[in-house]
Scaffold this motif. Structure first.
Motif, mmCIF file in Angstrom:
data_model
loop_
_atom_site.group_PDB
_atom_site.id
_atom_site.type_symbol
_atom_site.label_atom_id
_atom_site.label_comp_id
_atom_site.label_asym_id
_atom_site.label_seq_id
_atom_site.Cartn_x
_atom_site.Cartn_y
_atom_site.Cartn_z
ATOM 1 N N THR A 1 45.905 44.975 59.723
ATOM 2 C CA THR A 1 43.809 45.043 59.111
ATOM 3 C C THR A 1 43.801 43.993 58.148
ATOM 4 O O THR A 1 44.374 43.572 57.456
ATOM 5 N N PRO A 2 42.938 43.999 57.281
ATOM 6 C CA PRO A 2 42.268 42.759 56.993
ATOM 7 C C PRO A 2 41.173 43.441 55.448
ATOM 8 O O PRO A 2 40.604 44.279 56.729
ATOM 9 N N SER A 3 41.446 42.517 54.785
ATOM 10 C CA SER A 3 41.178 43.082 53.502
ATOM 11 C C SER A 3 40.046 42.002 52.967
ATOM 12 O O SER A 3 40.888 40.625 53.208
ATOM 13 N N LEU B 1 34.146 29.269 43.853
ATOM 14 C CA LEU B 1 33.509 30.447 45.046
ATOM 15 C C LEU B 1 34.771 31.113 45.935
ATOM 16 O O LEU B 1 34.985 32.522 45.310
ATOM 17 N N LEU B 2 36.319 30.080 45.200
ATOM 18 C CA LEU B 2 37.112 30.561 45.560
ATOM 19 C C LEU B 2 37.875 31.944 44.946
ATOM 20 O O LEU B 2 38.098 32.889 45.268
ATOM 21 N N GLN B 3 37.549 31.634 43.606
ATOM 22 C CA GLN B 3 38.007 32.342 42.359
ATOM 23 C C GLN B 3 37.142 34.130 42.671
ATOM 24 O O GLN B 3 38.110 35.282 42.646
ATOM 25 N N HIS B 4 35.989 33.752 42.892
ATOM 26 C CA HIS B 4 35.560 34.239 42.819
ATOM 27 C C HIS B 4 35.916 35.810 44.126
ATOM 28 O O HIS B 4 35.644 37.289 44.648
ATOM 29 N N ALA B 5 35.528 34.602 45.672
ATOM 30 C CA ALA B 5 36.239 35.723 46.828
ATOM 31 C C ALA B 5 37.503 36.452 46.803
ATOM 32 O O ALA B 5 37.906 37.525 47.402
ATOM 33 N N ASP B 6 38.689 35.670 45.317
ATOM 34 C CA ASP B 6 39.986 37.041 45.859
ATOM 35 C C ASP B 6 39.660 37.885 45.400
ATOM 36 O O ASP B 6 40.281 38.100 45.655
ATOM 37 N N THR B 7 38.498 37.506 43.812
ATOM 38 C CA THR B 7 38.635 39.000 43.138
ATOM 39 C C THR B 7 38.056 40.074 43.410
ATOM 40 O O THR B 7 38.406 41.375 43.797
ATOM 41 N N ALA B 8 36.681 39.218 44.660
ATOM 42 C CA ALA B 8 36.296 40.614 45.619
ATOM 43 C C ALA B 8 36.569 41.080 46.737
ATOM 44 O O ALA B 8 37.676 42.255 47.225
ATOM 45 N N MET B 9 37.913 40.550 47.181
ATOM 46 C CA MET B 9 39.582 40.420 47.822
ATOM 47 C C MET B 9 40.128 41.647 47.784
ATOM 48 O O MET B 9 40.035 42.731 47.941
ATOM 49 N N TYR B 10 40.558 41.432 46.041
ATOM 50 C CA TYR B 10 41.260 42.047 45.682
ATOM 51 C C TYR B 10 40.800 43.810 45.721
ATOM 52 O O TYR B 10 41.305 45.173 45.065
ATOM 53 N N LEU B 11 38.973 44.390 44.676
ATOM 54 C CA LEU B 11 38.893 45.259 44.663
ATOM 55 C C LEU B 11 38.688 45.644 46.229
ATOM 56 O O LEU B 11 38.507 47.472 46.700
ATOM 57 N N GLY C 1 40.731 51.180 49.507
ATOM 58 C CA GLY C 1 41.875 51.693 50.990
ATOM 59 C C GLY C 1 41.864 50.645 51.167
ATOM 60 O O GLY C 1 41.814 51.038 52.660
ATOM 61 N N ARG C 2 41.564 48.994 51.033
ATOM 62 C CA ARG C 2 41.528 48.677 52.713
ATOM 63 C C ARG C 2 41.262 48.245 53.877
ATOM 64 O O ARG C 2 40.522 49.341 54.242
ATOM 65 N N ALA C 3 41.188 47.289 54.707
ATOM 66 C CA ALA C 3 40.765 47.474 56.143
ATOM 67 C C ALA C 3 38.965 47.415 55.316
ATOM 68 O O ALA C 3 38.811 48.032 56.427
ATOM 69 N N THR C 4 38.791 46.762 54.901
ATOM 70 C CA THR C 4 37.376 46.541 54.290
ATOM 71 C C THR C 4 37.179 45.139 53.503
ATOM 72 O O THR C 4 37.886 44.904 53.579
#
Length: 701
Positions: free
Chosen positions: A387-389, A405-415, A420-423
């Motif tokens: 599954t992807p986050s 943009l990369l830093q902010h997308a990376d931050t959103a991915m960790y959230l 709960g992952r897969a989201t």
């Protein structure tokens, strides 16, 4: 009657005596560049010989008189010329022939002999035989040299693996089998044909200009084979003279394999070797280009696979690689035309969505990606749930630079992972609190430098042919008081972002210099230690001076250290690189290019830079020998480096098959798990002591 006066009498000429005539004839005979003799026709005894003839057989003009032909020229030579002598005596005609003459000085000469009969007045009897001999040695030697030269040229043309063609005034006169095979045409269809007929239409003007100028040069062009296929070739043209005629010789080298290899290198420089997706650098370049255009919105998606580490740990890296390839294929399938997807490394992927004006546009793609990636993946005979986050940053709302943009997308991915992952999660300004985490890590890094928490691990480098230790690479590790032993992946970005790489990089170099001094003094190992440089260090105007101070402080000659640069650093610093690298090399340091084959280095840069070694990136080595493409590129890179006079190293060598294959291709140095993993200095010393006499690994059947 008057009579006409008689004409005035001419002054009478004195009549020479027979003795004077003989002397005059002797003077003439002895001074012409011809060997002259007269032999009696009845008993073949010598009646007369000039000085040159007599000397040729080790005699003088008096001693030779009365000797028979056999006594003068020898039994073997007499038997050889007997048919010509019989022709003269029996048929009363001249005889001409050539033969070898072994002089009294031991030298072999070639002579042309003319036997002329002296007939009686009634021409019914041969009274004597005149012998006229010309030395034709130099002509025969010249003919032999020409013949041998022609034979050598013919053998060379037959044996050459490269095509060779000769033409005169543009008309083909000869070609070797290699060219016939390359073009798929018989020699008969080439000879007499205009050479320009074989050149691609758009190349004719250029090739004609070279032919008309008579230049001796080399260049690339395109020819057409017998089936109409276009063949890229290199032409090396020279002008030759043969029998007074000027010919043009062209050596025709097939460049198809080279062009394919170059295309492969170019592809791999911009794509991930495992998945075929764009690599990190290329996507960032495309993103910069996109943002520079401005205009309508876009979205950057940062994708991380959930719990992927378990796949590698439980099934191994080969199965893990297959999962990554499957996910990459599914990401491609779930995107729209014009969208870009890249593998950033490990199990991280980044997607750039174009023509996005509203969040709902992004949601359509997000749901599609979640649905296709979540489908179970078949690995090791089992279905694995992957599954992807996903973190999303929108342009221009969430940033106007690629880095933001990369830093902010990376931050959103960790959230998204925390949810709960897969989201997925869209970046929100409140997420900027992650910058606090960076700040904390920055403080810990600064404290770690003063608390002596950093340590260098060393990975052996060995000679590919003998297994002998030839060096070691210093690799940075952080003994974090809470998180344990960390590799640079966990902190290097923060260090670079906050300029901590400058003191950290200097510490690495000082520690490596100290360790190599210790090993040399104690006799543990007398090999250089390779140190990785950061672009931040390298951009410092005082960098070379700082290196010199470190060497002096540690009491270490430059030859004991090796500096490793990345390809990207070559691109960034190309204006000042030659001078800087030359300064470093003047201090004795060796310069190598690390992770070669994955960056942006133009091949012509390598010819202009003072380098010592190329290290082939482990992404190529990892798939050897099964990946034919990677094998072809790796071998091409080794040959290219060798052609430039550089040493070649390879990283990530994991098994004996890879070792032997790289050694066979000419690789000089190897490092990887098949030799030893990176280890602290004391473990390195223990490993070296246990190793004893180096041996090459065996390939299991």
């Amino acid at each position: 009657m008057t009579h006409a006066a008689p004409p005035p009498s001419r002054r009478s000429r004195p009549t020479l005596s027979a003795q004077d005539q003989a002397a005059q004839f002797r003077l003439l005979a002895d001074n012409v560049p011809v060997l002259i003799a007269v032999f009696d026709a009845h008993d073949l005894t010598c009646l007369f010989a000039n000085r040159r003839y007599a000397a040729a057989f080790g005699l003088d003009e008096d001693a030779i008189l009365g000797l028979t032909v056999r006594e003068v020229i020898g039994e073997e030579a007499a038997r050889e010329i007997e048919p010509q002598v019989r022709l003269l005596l029996d048929q009363h005609v001249s005889a001409n022939y050539e033969r070898r003459l072994l002089g009294r000085d031991g030298q072999v000469r070639w002579i042309e002999v003319n036997l002329v009969p002296h007939l009686s007045p009634d021409r019914k009897e041969v009274l004597s035989a005149f012998v006229l001999i010309n030395d034709i040695t130099r002509y025969r030697e010249a003919e032999l040299a020409v013949r041998e030269s022609e034979e050598r040229m013919a053998k060379f043309m037959q044996a050459s693996m490269e095509g060779i063609v000769f033409h005169r005034d543009g008309v083909i006169t000869d070609a070797n089998p290699a060219l016939c095979e390359l073009l798929g045409l018989p020699l008969s269809s080439l000879v007499g044909r205009q050479a320009l007929d074989l050149v691609a239409a758009e190349e004719v003007a250029m090739v004609r200009s070279v032919m008309e100028a008579g230049e001796e040069t080399h260049y690339e062009t395109v020819v057409i084979d017998g089936q109409g296929h276009r063949l890229p070739v290199e032409l090396i043209v020279r002008t030759l003279t043969c029998q007074g005629q000027h010919y043009r010789m062209g050596v025709v080298r097939d460049l198809r394999a080279q062009h394919e290899a170059m295309a492969r290198i170019h592809h791999l420089a911009h794509h991930d070797a495992l998945t075929g997706l764009l690599n990190r650098n290329t996507l960032m370049e495309r993103l910069r280009e996109r943002l520079a255009r401005g205009g309508e919105g876009a979205a950057l998606l940062f994708i991380d696979l959930d719990n992927f580490k378990r796949v590698n740990d439980s099934l191994g890296h080969l199965e893990g690689d297959q999962v990554l390839r499957t996910v990459a294929d599914r990401l491609r399938a779930g995107l729209r035309a014009g969208d870009l997807v890249a593998r950033f490394g490990g199990d991280e992927f980044v997607v750039l969505l174009e023509h996005v004006t509203q969040r709902k546009d992004v949601l359509v793609v997000l749901n599609a990606l979640l649905s296709v990636v979540e489908v179970p993946v078949r690995a090791d005979g089992r279905d694995l749930s992957v599954t992807p986050s996903i973190g999303v940053a929108l342009y221009p709302d969430h940033g106007q630079t690629p880095e933001d943009l990369l830093q902010h997308a990376d931050t959103a991915m960790y959230l998204a992972k925390a949810a709960g992952r897969a989201t997925y999660r869209f970046f929100e300004p409140a997420m900027a609190a992650t910058a606090y985490a960076d700040l904390v890590l920055e403080g810990e890094l600064a404290q770690a430098l003063t608390a002596d928490e950093f340590v260098l691990f060393y990975q052996p480098q060995v000679d590919a042919q003998t297994g002998q230790l030839v060096g070691a690479e210093a690799l940075l590790r952080w003994r974090h008081p809470v998180r344990g032993l960390l590799t640079p992946d966990a902190f290097i970005l923060v260090a670079e972002r906050h300029r901590l790489m400058l003191p950290l990089g200097e510490w690495v170099m000082r520690e490596a210099a100290r360790q190599t001094r210790l090993w040399h003094d104690s006799g543990v190992a007398s090999v250089p230690i390779a140190v990785n440089l950061s672009s931040m260090q390298f951009r410092l105007a005082s960098f070379s001076k700082s290196v010199g101070q470190i060497l002096k402080s540690a009491g270490v000659p430059g030859e004991w250290l090796e500096l490793e640069l990345t390809e990207r650093m070559l691109t960034e610093e190309i204006e000042r690189l030659p001078e800087l690298l030359q300064t470093l090399r003047s201090q004795g340091l060796a310069i190598s290019i690390d992770d070669f084959g994955t960056g942006y280095t133009a091949l012509n840069q390598l010819t202009r830079l003072p380098l010592d070694k190329l290290k082939i990136d482990q992404s190529f080595v990892a798939v050897l020998p099964d990946d034919n493409g990677a094998a072809a590129i790796t071998r091409a890179m080794v040959q290219m480096a060798k052609g430039l006079g550089l040493r070649v190293g390879a990283e990530g060598v994991r098994n004996a098959r890879q070792w032997h294959l790289l050694a066979e291709w000419g690789c000089d140095e190897l490092q990887g798990e098949v030799i030893a993993s990176a280890m602290p200095a004391d473990e390195f010393e223990a490993w070296l002591a246990r190793r004893g006499r180096p041996t090459l690994p065996r390939i299991d059947p």
